[in-house]
Motif scaffolding. Structure first.
Motif, mmCIF file in Angstrom:
data_model
loop_
_atom_site.group_PDB
_atom_site.id
_atom_site.type_symbol
_atom_site.label_atom_id
_atom_site.label_comp_id
_atom_site.label_asym_id
_atom_site.label_seq_id
_atom_site.Cartn_x
_atom_site.Cartn_y
_atom_site.Cartn_z
ATOM 1 N N LEU A 54 -6.743 -0.124 1.832
ATOM 2 C CA LEU A 54 -6.127 -0.404 0.539
ATOM 3 C C LEU A 54 -7.183 -0.474 -0.560
ATOM 4 C CD1 LEU A 54 -3.530 -1.321 -1.066
ATOM 5 C CD2 LEU A 54 -4.236 -3.660 -0.549
ATOM 6 N N ASP A 60 1.378 4.278 -2.759
ATOM 7 C CA ASP A 60 0.971 5.633 -2.373
ATOM 8 C C ASP A 60 1.970 6.657 -2.873
ATOM 9 O OD1 ASP A 60 -1.284 4.749 -1.081
ATOM 10 O OD2 ASP A 60 -0.446 4.859 0.938
ATOM 11 N N LYS A 89 -7.212 2.364 -3.429
ATOM 12 C CA LYS A 89 -6.806 1.910 -4.764
ATOM 13 C C LYS A 89 -7.960 1.984 -5.758
ATOM 14 C CE LYS A 89 -2.615 1.286 -3.715
ATOM 15 N NZ LYS A 89 -2.708 2.083 -2.485
ATOM 16 N N LYS A 118 0.827 -1.206 0.000
ATOM 17 C CA LYS A 118 0.000 0.000 0.000
ATOM 18 C C LYS A 118 0.863 1.259 0.000
ATOM 19 C CE LYS A 118 -3.497 2.467 2.712
ATOM 20 N NZ LYS A 118 -2.703 3.675 2.936
#
Length: 521
Positions: free
Chosen positions: A374, A294, A378, A290
Motif C-alpha cells: 500500500l 486501485d 500509493k 487498497k
C-alpha cells in the motif's frame, strides 16, 4: 450485428473510394481488413465476434520498430508515409472495428484523406490516423505476435483466452494449470458463470477447512478455487460469453472468498490467540482500502492520460512527449508485479503461511506485506497525481462512491481517486469505536459485509449503473447510526448484528440480480 469486410477493393488505386462506398453502404457495425492481410481466424475473431461501443484495432505489443503509440490499451498516435510518431510502442495490424454509431465520424474523414496520395495505397492506416487526429477514442486489443494463418484454431483460441497481464504466480503457475481445466470445461460445454459458482463453493470449503484448523486441505481448496477463477475467465474469452452479471459475480466472489479465508483462519484460533479478530479485521480493512483506490486510480488515470487532443491532419508530428517503452518482462517488471501484491500472491501467502506457520503468523505477515505494498503503490500514485492538476472532468464515478446520502463532488481534485477509500477507512474506524475497539467476530462480520457492499458500489459506478437504489444500504451515516443504537442498547455481542449483515447481504444479492434482468447484460 457486425458486418465483416475482408477486402476493401479489387484494385489498390481505388482503395479509398471503395472504402468510402463501404462506409456509406451500411448502417451496421463494420470490421474492415486490409486485402493482403494474412490473419488466423481466432485473431480476427477478436474484432468480429461481438459489437462494441468504441473504435477498436489490433496491435502487437512492445514493438519499438512499430507504427503506433499505445497507452493503457488506447491508441494515441499513428505513423504513415506522411506522418511521424514520437515513440513507437506497438505495431498496428491493418484492421479496424467501426461501431454503427461511429460510422458518420469515419465517413466524414474520406474527403480530408484524399489530400494524401499514399492514402490510396494504405487506406485503413490513414483512416485510423484520421480518427486519432480528430481525438476519437480507439481501443487497442494487444497481442504478443501475429500467429501463422495455418495455426491450430482451437489451440490458438485457447492461447488468446489466456490473460497475459496477470501477476507472477498467476502467470507462471496458475495459468499453466488452468489450461488443463479450461479444456475440460470446454469439452463439457460449461458456462463461465457456472464455473464461477463452483469456484465460489470451493472457496467456501476452503474457509470451512481453515476454521477447523485443517490448514492443508484448506490451502488446497483455496488454490483450486483460484485455478477455477482463472478457468471461468478463459472459458468466457474462448466462447465470447461476456456479461455484466458474469463480471460482477466473478469480481465479487473473489473478494468474498478471500475475506472468508481470513475469517476462517481467525476462527480456528479465536480461543487461545488473543486479538486474533483484530488481525483479521485489519487485514480485511487494509485490502479493501487498497483495492478500492486501485480501481479508482486506474479509471482516473485512463480518463486523463489517454485523452488525445485533436490536431491537424496536415501536421507531420504527433505532438506527444517521448515515452519510455516498458517491456513486460525481466526482473524489474516482475518484481514490481509482486510488490503490488496481487490476488495470486496473497492467496499463496495465506495457503503456505497457514500450513507452515499457523493462522496468527499468516495474518500478521499478510498485514505487513499488504501495508508495504500500500505504501509503495500509493506513494508512486500521489507523485504521479501531481502532474494532473485539479481541473479533472468526467470522473463522476468517484463521486457516486461517496455513499453519504447527498451529492458531494470531489472528483475534480487531483487526489480524488483516494477519497472514496478514505471514507471507507473513516466508516470502519467509526464502527470500531462504537465497539470500543473490542475486535470480535461480530465486528469482523460487519466490516466484511460493509466492505463487500462498497465493492458493489464501486462496480456499479464504474459500469455507469444508476445509483438510485443505494438508499437501501442506508448510506454511511445511516449505517453508523443504526450500529451505534444497536450496540449501545443491546451490546456488542448481540445477535442483531448478524441480522443487519443479513439485510445488507440481501441488498447486495438484489442489486446483483438486477444485472440478470437488464437487456444486453
Amino acid at each position: 450485428m457486425v458486418r465483416v469486410i475482408r477486402q476493401v477493393a479489387s484494385a489498390f488505386p481505388d482503395n479509398l473510394a471503395s472504402l468510402n462506398d463501404l462506409l456509406n453502404g451500411t448502417e451496421q457495425a463494420l470490421v474492415i481488413f486490409e486485402p493482403a492481410l494474412k490473419i488466423a481466424e481466432p485473431v480476427s475473431a477478436l474484432l468480429t465476434d461481438f459489437e462494441r461501443e468504441y473504435f477498436t484495432v489490433l496491435a502487437i505489443e512492445e514493438s519499438d520498430a512499430g507504427d503506433a503509440t499505445v497507452a493503457h490499451q488506447r491508441l494515441l498516435a499513428v505513423q504513415t508515409s506522411d506522418h511521424q510518431i514520437t515513440t513507437a510502442t506497438h505495431q498496428l495490424i491493418p484492421a479496424i472495428y467501426i461501431p454503427s454509431a461511429k460510422l458518420p465520424a469515419a465517413r466524414s474523414l474520406i474527403s480530408e484523406l484524399q489530400q494524401f496520395p499514399n492514402s490510396q495505397i494504405d487506406p485503413i492506416q490513414y483512416l485510423i490516423l484520421g480518427l486519432v487526429r480528430r481525438g476519437e477514442q480507439i481501443r487497442v486489443l494487444e497481442i504478443d505476435s501475429l500467429p501463422p494463418v495455418d495455426s491450430n484454431p482451437n489451440k490458438l483460441r485457447l492461447q488468446l483466452a489466456n490473460r497475459s497481464n496477470d501477476g507472477f504466480f498467476s502467470t507462471f503457475v496458475l495459468r499453466k494449470i488452468s489450461k488443463v481445466f479450461t479444456r475440460v470445461a470446454l469439452n463439457f460445454k460449461l458456462k463461465p458463470n457456472f464455473i464461477t459458482v463452483v469456484s465460489f463453493l470451493v472457496g467456501v470449503l476452503a474457509a470451512i477447512e481453515f476454521s477447523r484448523s485443517n490448514y492443508i486441505s484448506g490451502a488446497l481448496f483455496l488454490q483450486f478455487s483460484l485455478i477455477l477463477d482463472c478457468v471461468d475467465g478463459e472459458v468466457a474469452r474462448y466462447t465470447k460469453q461476456f456479461s455484466r452479471f458474469g463480471a460482477w459475480l466473478d469480481a465479487l466472489s473473489d473478494r468474498v472468498k478471500e475475506f472468508m479465508a481470513i475469517g476462517g483462519l481467525a476462527y480456528s484460533v479465536q480461543g487461545p490467540v488473543k486479538n486474533i479478530w483484530l488481525l483479521a479485521t485489519l487485514a480485511l480493512i487494509l485490502q479493501t482500502v487498497k483495492h478500492l483506490s486501485d480501481y479508482d486510480f486506474t479509471a482516473v488515470r485512463e480518463s486523463l492520460e489517454v485523452k488525445v487532443k485533436p490536431i491537424l491532419l496536415t501536421q507531420k508530428a504527433d505532438g506527444l512527449a517521448p515515452r519510455k517503452l516498458r517491456k513486460k518482462s525481466g526482473i524489474i517488471y516482475w518484481a514490481k508485479k509482486i510488490i503490488y501484491f496481487p490476488i495470486g500472491e496473497r492467496w499463496l501467502l495465506i495457503s503456505i503461511g497457514a500450513v507452515l506457520f499457523g493462522a496468527q503468523v499468516t495474518l500478521v505477515t499478510l498485514i505487513g506485506l499488504g501495508f508495504l505494498s500500500l505504501t509503495y503503490v500509493k506513494l508512486g500514485r500521489v507523485l504521479r497525481s501531481y502532474k494532473w492538476g485539479d481541473n479533472i472532468k468526467d470522473c463522476n464515478f468517484i463521486d457516486q462512491q461517496g455513499d453519504l446520502g447527498f451529492n458531494f463532488k470531489f472528483s475534480n481534485f487531483r487526489f480524488g481517486w483516494g477519497l472514496s477509500s478514505l471514507l471507507r477507512l473513516i466508516e470502519f474506524a467509526l464502527i470500531s469505536a462504537i465497539f470500543n475497539f473490542d475486535f470480535n467476530a461480530n465486528l469482523f462480520l460487519l466490516v466484511f459485509v460493509i466492505a463487500i457492499y462498497h465493492y458493489v458500489n464501486l462496480y456499479d459506478s464504474l459500469n455507469k449503473i444508476s445509483p438510485t437504489q443505494r438508499f437501501l444500504g442506508l448510506y454511511l451515516p445511516g449505517r453508523v447510526l443504526l450500529i451505534l443504537i444497536v450496540v449501545k442498547v443491546l451490546g456488542a455481542q448481540t445477535s442483531a448484528i448478524p441480522w443487519i449483515c443479513t439485510y445488507l447481504g440481501l441488498v447486495i444479492i438484489w442489486r446483483g440480480g438486477r444485472r440478470l434482468g437488464a437487456r444486453g447484460n
